[in-house]
Write an enzyme that holds these catalytic residues in place. Structure first.
Site, short mmCIF file in Angstrom:
data_model
loop_
_atom_site.label_atom_id
_atom_site.label_comp_id
_atom_site.label_asym_id
_atom_site.label_seq_id
_atom_site.Cartn_x
_atom_site.Cartn_y
_atom_site.Cartn_z
CG ASP A 107 -23.06 -42.57 24.24
OD1 ASP A 107 -22.79 -41.35 24.17
OD2 ASP A 107 -22.21 -43.45 24.43
CD GLU A 136 -22.99 -38.77 21.14
OE1 GLU A 136 -21.98 -38.11 21.44
OE2 GLU A 136 -22.99 -40.01 21.16
#
Length: 567
Positions: free
Chosen positions: A219, A281
């Site tokens: 993330d 990401e």
């Protein structure tokens, strides 16, 4: 503990499996609820893995299930090595991984290294320790500017809207330092210049790798390292990873130091059997900069958000595919293709709006509403084009059902912090996170046993349910199943893309192996060559492909315009 995946495991012997894989994102809180509390859980995921096997995917990626106060749906982690009781237990993770592996599915889990929850033991210690303490040095605390430090340390803004700094009250009760949070104020950013942070996350990697997971989706991969000195954000730049015309970049994102982190992590993963992977990401542009994340000694994949954000337009799609292959191929990596995830408006609804309509803030009841008939046709066509492209494809739960965004969630039911922090001006991401329908006539469409659902489901979702579509050969679910079966049979994920000339500017045509793909982005039907149609997103009539449709054809020998290798 010893590794739960041995070198004799058949999954472990499949080298570089990720290059042409299809990976399915499960958002656990909205996938399947086993205990009736209205929130999906890990036993619910395990019970529904057969759906993924029937669909034909290769791996499942799980969004966070860690201990968390759930201020940002689990992306505010208070313990990276335990499961929140909302989702189950560590034993449930083990059962899920073992069951998935037994079905031939790999398991990727989310890793959230940019920030923690404000309820993490580290942050509680930082608040108690005061300025200058070792505990506080794990985060980005700074003195304020202006009289008595009453202004934030710099002008940075949160991705979720509002200031990126919050002032604390010191242990003696006085107004104190400010801490950085690129997202919600409950998500303080870690300081990745601190060795404690590096050591902790390497321990976290080992913890989950030893439990048998096959990789990590990282993330905010672009955000771990901030510019030295935390300078003000240039006013001419948006809050993004784009360059200004003079080469100036955001001090918040895509700093060179992030690559040192991932080189260390890659060494950790390479020490385990089974080719475990790292997935970034990273909203980074241009693609040449994004490709730096997937150099041979760093990550294995990076999400291609430029492809996801591309409008439904033939020239735009061809251009982003060409740029992606060029950038990733230059570093020996394969690109990824993705049209949906838990942070973006579902593509059925995006494509039902006029081409180019921005949807970054979500779609709410007061926004223009999409044409779902047009959106569904375009979405099916775009998905078939995507699934034919060499490289790895990602699907988001419910995409295979043709689910649209839930655009009319009442304000009082919204839970995304983006909605609150923007004062309700941004609808946020809840519309893409609504629990998915399994059975048309069951409580909560079969999501939970008693009708409870943490977000309200639309009353119109019965026809989208899995049990209804399973019986309909013309359904979106049937289309995805056939497409994935053909993708595997014809080895499209690991093939070579060849652009083919087409006189119609609204049509994109290319070949992969023994398949020709023709995608019509225009409204009017276009003729097809006299060859067998393997699959089409809408029925081919009298030798013509309808508008907003894609067909896969048995290959004939047209003249090739150019060749693009996927890696």
């Amino acid at each position: 503990m010893p590794s739960r995946t041995s070198s004799t495991d058949p999954l472990a012997r499949d080298a570089e499996w990720w290059r042409g894989a299809v990976i399915y994102q499960v958002y656990p809180r909205s996938f399947a609820d086993s205990d009736g509390d209205g929130v999906g859980d890990l036993p619910g995921v395990t019970a529904r893995l057969g759906h993924l096997v029937d669909l034909g995917v290769d791996a499942v990626w799980l969004s966070p299930f860690y201990r968390s106060p759930q201020a940002d749906a689990g992306y505010d982690v208070s313990d990276h090595c335990d499961v929140d009781p909302l989702f189950g237990t560590l034993a449930d993770v083990d059962e899920l991984v073992d069951t998935a592996h037994g079905m031939g599915l790999r398991v990727i889990v989310d890793l959230v290294p940019n920030h923690t929850s404000d309820e993490h033991p580290w942050f509680r210690a930082a608040l108690a320790g005061g300025p200058g303490s070792a505990a506080r040095a794990r985060y980005l605390f700074r003195d304020g500017r202006g009289p008595e430090g009453g202004q934030p340390p710099n002008n940075w803004r949160s991705v979720f809207s509002g200031p990126a700094w919050t002032r604390v009250t010191e242990p003696d009760g006085s107004p104190g330092q400010w801490y950085l949070h690129l997202f919600d104020s409950t998500q303080p950013d870690l300081d990745w210049s601190n060795p404690d942070v590096h050591a902790a996350f390497e321990r976290i990697l080992h913890f989950w790798l030893q439990r048998g997971v096959d990789g990590f989706r990282v993330d905010v991969a672009r955000g771990l390292v901030k510019a030295a000195g935390l300078p003000d954000h240039p006013p001419e730049l948006q809050l993004s990873s784009r360059e200004a015309p003079d080469g100036t970049r955001s001090p918040l994102f895509d700093q060179p130091g992030v690559h040192d982190v991932y080189r260390r992590w890659r060494t950790v993963l390479d020490g385990y059997p089974g080719r475990r992977i790292l997935v970034a990401e990273a909203h980074v542009e241009p693609p040449e900069r994004l490709a730096r994340y997937v150099r041979p000694d760093e990550m294995h994949q990076a999400f291609n958000f430029e492809f996801l954000d591309t409008p439904y337009d033939a020239a735009a799609v061809r251009s982003v595919v060409e740029r992606s292959y060029a950038a990733y191929g230059a570093v020996g990596a394969t690109t990824t293709w993705v049209l949906n995830n838990h942070d973006d408006v579902r593509h059925v609804s995006r494509f039902g709006l006029p081409v180019g309509t921005p949807t970054d803030g979500g779609i709410g009841p007061r926004d223009p509403q999409p044409d779902l008939v047009v959106g569904a046709r375009r979405a099916r066509a775009a998905s078939m084009l995507m699934l034919a492209l060499p490289g790895c494809a990602y699907l988001y739960q419910g995409e295979e059902l043709g689910l649209p965004e839930h655009t009319t969630i009442p304000d009082e039911d919204r839970q995304d912090p983006t909605f609150a922090r923007s004062g309700g001006t941004l609808a946020g991401r809840d519309g893409a996170r609504v629990p998915i329908p399994w059975a048309a006539d069951a409580p909560a469409y079969g999501f939970s046993p008693n009708g409870r659902s943490w977000l309200p489901q639309p009353a119109t979702w019965g026809p989208y349910a899995v049990d209804v579509q399973h019986e309909d050969p013309a359904s979106t679910l049937a289309l995805y199943r056939r497409a994935l079966r053909l993708r595997r049979t014809h080895r499209l994920g690991t093939g070579e893309l060849v652009w083919l000339e087409d006189p119609n500017p609204a049509v994109v045509t290319f070949g992969v192996g023994d398949v020709v793909v023709r995608s019509n982005f225009g409204e009017s039907p276009v003729p097809l060559p006299d060859v067998p149609v393997l699959l089409s997103s809408d029925p081919v009539r009298e030798g013509h492909l309808p508008g907003y449709a894609t067909a896969w054809l048995a290959k004939s020998p047209p003249e090739a315009e150019s060749v693009v290798s996927p890696s």
